[in-house]
Every structure is written in C-alpha cells, then in structure tokens.
Design a protein around this motif. Sequence first.
Motif, PDB file in Angstrom:
ATOM      1  N   PRO A 309       0.796  -1.230   0.000  1.00 53.57           N
ATOM      2  CA  PRO A 309       0.000   0.000   0.000  1.00 53.57           C
ATOM      3  C   PRO A 309       0.828   1.280   0.000  1.00 53.57           C
ATOM      4  O   PRO A 309       0.338   2.340  -0.399  1.00 53.57           O
ATOM      5  CB  PRO A 309      -0.832  -0.126   1.283  1.00 53.57           C
ATOM      6  N   LEU A 310       2.086   1.213   0.421  1.00 58.02           N
ATOM      7  CA  LEU A 310       2.934   2.409   0.451  1.00 58.02           C
ATOM      8  C   LEU A 310       3.201   2.953  -0.946  1.00 58.02           C
ATOM      9  O   LEU A 310       3.578   4.125  -1.098  1.00 58.02           O
ATOM     10  CB  LEU A 310       4.262   2.090   1.150  1.00 58.02           C
ATOM     11  N   ILE A 311       3.041   2.123  -1.979  1.00 59.82           N
ATOM     12  CA  ILE A 311       3.247   2.595  -3.351  1.00 59.82           C
ATOM     13  C   ILE A 311       1.962   2.533  -4.168  1.00 59.82           C
ATOM     14  O   ILE A 311       1.994   2.707  -5.396  1.00 59.82           O
ATOM     15  CB  ILE A 311       4.363   1.798  -4.062  1.00 59.82           C
ATOM     16  N   ASP A 312       0.841   2.316  -3.517  1.00 55.62           N
ATOM     17  CA  ASP A 312      -0.442   2.148  -4.188  1.00 55.62           C
ATOM     18  C   ASP A 312      -1.261   3.435  -4.066  1.00 55.62           C
ATOM     19  O   ASP A 312      -1.752   3.766  -2.977  1.00 55.62           O
ATOM     20  CB  ASP A 312      -1.203   0.982  -3.560  1.00 55.62           C
ATOM     21  N   PRO A 313      -1.422   4.196  -5.159  1.00 53.09           N
ATOM     22  CA  PRO A 313      -2.148   5.467  -5.064  1.00 53.09           C
ATOM     23  C   PRO A 313      -3.586   5.336  -4.583  1.00 53.09           C
ATOM     24  O   PRO A 313      -4.160   6.326  -4.111  1.00 53.09           O
ATOM     25  CB  PRO A 313      -2.102   6.007  -6.497  1.00 53.09           C
ATOM     26  N   SER A 314      -4.163   4.148  -4.672  1.00 54.46           N
ATOM     27  CA  SER A 314      -5.538   3.973  -4.206  1.00 54.46           C
ATOM     28  C   SER A 314      -5.623   3.661  -2.718  1.00 54.46           C
ATOM     29  O   SER A 314      -6.722   3.575  -2.166  1.00 54.46           O
ATOM     30  CB  SER A 314      -6.231   2.856  -5.003  1.00 54.46           C
ATOM     31  N   ALA A 315      -4.476   3.520  -2.062  1.00 51.71           N
ATOM     32  CA  ALA A 315      -4.442   3.180  -0.638  1.00 51.71           C
ATOM     33  C   ALA A 315      -4.212   4.431   0.210  1.00 51.71           C
ATOM     34  O   ALA A 315      -3.491   5.352  -0.188  1.00 51.71           O
ATOM     35  CB  ALA A 315      -3.341   2.164  -0.363  1.00 51.71           C
ATOM     36  N   ASP A 316      -4.817   4.440   1.389  1.00 50.41           N
ATOM     37  CA  ASP A 316      -4.642   5.578   2.298  1.00 50.41           C
ATOM     38  C   ASP A 316      -3.183   5.773   2.696  1.00 50.41           C
ATOM     39  O   ASP A 316      -2.749   6.896   2.970  1.00 50.41           O
ATOM     40  CB  ASP A 316      -5.491   5.374   3.557  1.00 50.41           C
ATOM     41  N   ALA A 317      -2.415   4.681   2.718  1.00 54.78           N
ATOM     42  CA  ALA A 317      -1.012   4.779   3.130  1.00 54.78           C
ATOM     43  C   ALA A 317      -0.219   5.701   2.221  1.00 54.78           C
ATOM     44  O   ALA A 317       0.756   6.333   2.650  1.00 54.78           O
ATOM     45  CB  ALA A 317      -0.380   3.383   3.151  1.00 54.78           C
ATOM     46  N   CYS A 318      -0.623   5.795   0.967  1.00 51.73           N
ATOM     47  CA  CYS A 318       0.101   6.657   0.028  1.00 51.73           C
ATOM     48  C   CYS A 318       0.011   8.123   0.442  1.00 51.73           C
ATOM     49  O   CYS A 318       0.952   8.893   0.227  1.00 51.73           O
ATOM     50  CB  CYS A 318      -0.449   6.464  -1.382  1.00 51.73           C
ATOM     51  N   ALA A 319      -1.108   8.504   1.026  1.00 51.35           N
ATOM     52  CA  ALA A 319      -1.244   9.878   1.501  1.00 51.35           C
ATOM     53  C   ALA A 319      -0.275  10.159   2.644  1.00 51.35           C
ATOM     54  O   ALA A 319       0.256  11.269   2.773  1.00 51.35           O
ATOM     55  CB  ALA A 319      -2.676  10.142   1.947  1.00 51.35           C
ATOM     56  N   VAL A 320      -0.028   9.158   3.472  1.00 53.02           N
ATOM     57  CA  VAL A 320       0.953   9.305   4.550  1.00 53.02           C
ATOM     58  C   VAL A 320       2.348   9.510   3.964  1.00 53.02           C
ATOM     59  O   VAL A 320       3.127  10.349   4.434  1.00 53.02           O
ATOM     60  CB  VAL A 320       0.930   8.073   5.477  1.00 53.02           C
ATOM     61  N   VAL A 321       2.660   8.750   2.920  1.00 53.68           N
ATOM     62  CA  VAL A 321       3.955   8.905   2.249  1.00 53.68           C
ATOM     63  C   VAL A 321       4.111  10.330   1.713  1.00 53.68           C
ATOM     64  O   VAL A 321       5.162  10.970   1.913  1.00 53.68           O
ATOM     65  CB  VAL A 321       4.081   7.874   1.101  1.00 53.68           C
ATOM     66  N   ALA A 322       3.078  10.830   1.058  1.00 51.43           N
ATOM     67  CA  ALA A 322       3.143  12.189   0.513  1.00 51.43           C
ATOM     68  C   ALA A 322       3.350  13.230   1.622  1.00 51.43           C
ATOM     69  O   ALA A 322       4.101  14.193   1.444  1.00 51.43           O
ATOM     70  CB  ALA A 322       1.872  12.490  -0.279  1.00 51.43           C
ATOM     71  N   GLU A 323       2.718  13.028   2.756  1.00 48.66           N
ATOM     72  CA  GLU A 323       2.862  13.964   3.874  1.00 48.66           C
ATOM     73  C   GLU A 323       4.279  13.917   4.440  1.00 48.66           C
ATOM     74  O   GLU A 323       4.857  14.964   4.775  1.00 48.66           O
ATOM     75  CB  GLU A 323       1.844  13.641   4.964  1.00 48.66           C
ATOM     76  N   GLU A 324       4.857  12.732   4.549  1.00 49.38           N
ATOM     77  CA  GLU A 324       6.229  12.622   5.050  1.00 49.38           C
ATOM     78  C   GLU A 324       7.188  13.337   4.100  1.00 49.38           C
ATOM     79  O   GLU A 324       8.125  14.019   4.538  1.00 49.38           O
ATOM     80  CB  GLU A 324       6.619  11.151   5.194  1.00 49.38           C
TER      81      GLU A 324
END
Length: 330
Positions: A309-324
Amino acid sequence: MTDFPGSPDSAARERDAAESASAFAHPAVAPDRTAAYGDHPDQVVEFYAPRDGRTGAPLVVLLHGGAWRSPYDRAHVSPLADFLARRGFAVANVEYRRGGDDIPRQRDGAEPGAGSAGPVAGRWPETFDDVAAALDTMPALASRELPGADVRRIVVSGHSAGGHLALWAAARHVLPEGSPWRLPAPPSLRGVVALAPIADFATAVGLGVCGGAVTQLLGDEAGSVLGGDAGAVLGGDAGSALGGDAVAVERAAHADPGVLLPTGIATAIVHGVEDIVVPPAVSEAYVDAAARSGETVGLTLLGGVGHFPLIDPSADACAVVAEELAQLAW
C-alpha cells in the motif's frame, strides 16, 4: 515477492496477495520527459512535472523496489510518481541495473536464483554505480528536463530494495575510505523518506527477506573492487548473519545502511505493521542502530498495512507517504 520465515498465516498471505494485486493493477503512467545518465539502456530517469504547473517545486528522486531483481522495473512505481506529481512535487523516477538471468555467477558459483525462486538479486558493482551516478547528475538533469523543479530541495525516496538504495545514497559521505562511491561531503539533500526499506542487512538476512536477496546482492570478488578493513566497520551481528563470508562482510561494509551511520541527513521511514515481505523489524533495527550512533530517525508504523500500500495510489497509506515527503521538502 513474499518470503518471510515463520510461516505467516493464510490471512496474512491473503492480505499480502490482495495488496500486491491492487498496487500492480494500476497502468503505467508515461513520463513527461526521459533522460539518460549513462550509456546502458537501464541508465535512465523518467521525469514527472507537477500537475498544477507550479514552479519551484521540490524534487522527489524515486528508487523502485523489487529485491534488486530485473523483473521489477521503474514502471511499477510510475503511478506513485504521478500521484506525487498531482500533489505538487516534481518527480524523478530512476532506473538502475538489477540482477537477472543473464548473470551466470554472482557469488560462490551459484546459479541465478539459487536458494530462491527468481533471478539473482542485484549487480555488483553496477547497481551501486548507477544509483551514485544518477544522484550525482540529478541536479543538472532535472534543471534541464524540468526547469520548474527546485533542485535545491531534493528528497530521496524508495520502496523496499529501493528504500535501501535511498538510505545508501544519503550515506555515501560516511562510506569507508577508498570506496569508489564515497563523497567528500554530505550530499545536498533535504532528506530521505524510506518506504519499508531493507535497511539493516543483519536483520534482513536473519529473516530471510526476499529469498536471500541480501546475500545474493553482495556477490563475489569484493576485494578486486573495494578496499579497507570491513571487519573494523561491521559489527558481530552482521558478520554472523552473513555466515562469516569474508566477501559478503567486505561488501556489506560499503552497502549496508545499518552500519553507515550517523549520516546527518534528515531521515524518515514509513513501514506497515502487517508487512510480511520486509518485516518492520528490519526498519526497527536500523532506527535502533541510528540511535546508538547518536542520530534520531523518524519511524511511522502503519497499522493494518502491509508491504505494497505504500506505493499504491488507491491506498490511504500513500497519503501518509506524501505527507512525510512534504514535511522534509517544504
């Protein structure tokens, strides 16, 4: 890509399979520009301009994962590159040479994929040559291909094996003396955001991460490429994990982020608690090693999240990556 000792239960494996399928279901996104940083076909960078047309956008240098093996290339993280471009970043998606079936011997006469189900992991020294060259030429390449990018604000990010390479790229100034990749001063980076990285070799080897990819990466004939006393650099845990193999220990001193500390570069790690591909213990070991060196590394553990999910744009985790990334870039 799942390979984690201790037999994860069927629910964990089903979660991993579903997350992997989701991440890889996105079609590849074509870049705005492509540039070469060398003569080999894999020595290319794909650039994505910020979709809102802004100028002065920070540049994210993205290093894909895939256990340093050839079946996985930059295309599978192009949706992530586009996701970040839609959030105002300029993005450089870097390709580099990886291990494949065309490598007849990498270490100890082993055939490709020995001890694993796939091609051998990594090319030594080419994988590291390429990442070093890409980062060294990045300011000039990005200035030419993406004039709106602010090359004074570069954040390096990578997933899994690419997370390892991102951490390594930020540590080149603390490589052993005589290393061909050593920099005389810290690289000009705003920071590193590593996503489920293979960050500590001793822990990764102990857990059998990615079918023995770390030991394959370390290859053979290190003495002909590298100098220095690896034993003085590596701790006993790493030497034990690598089975006392002098070649592997020698190379690990030049390649293992867990011993290339402190870096003085702002570093954040994002890792899924449910990750059975690269278990979070690998990142935790790196954070602990950094603390022992006097450095603080941020670690965000995401509950209910696995590897992909860290590399999946459809997953909420990607938004966390962008924020970091935003916290370091802006």
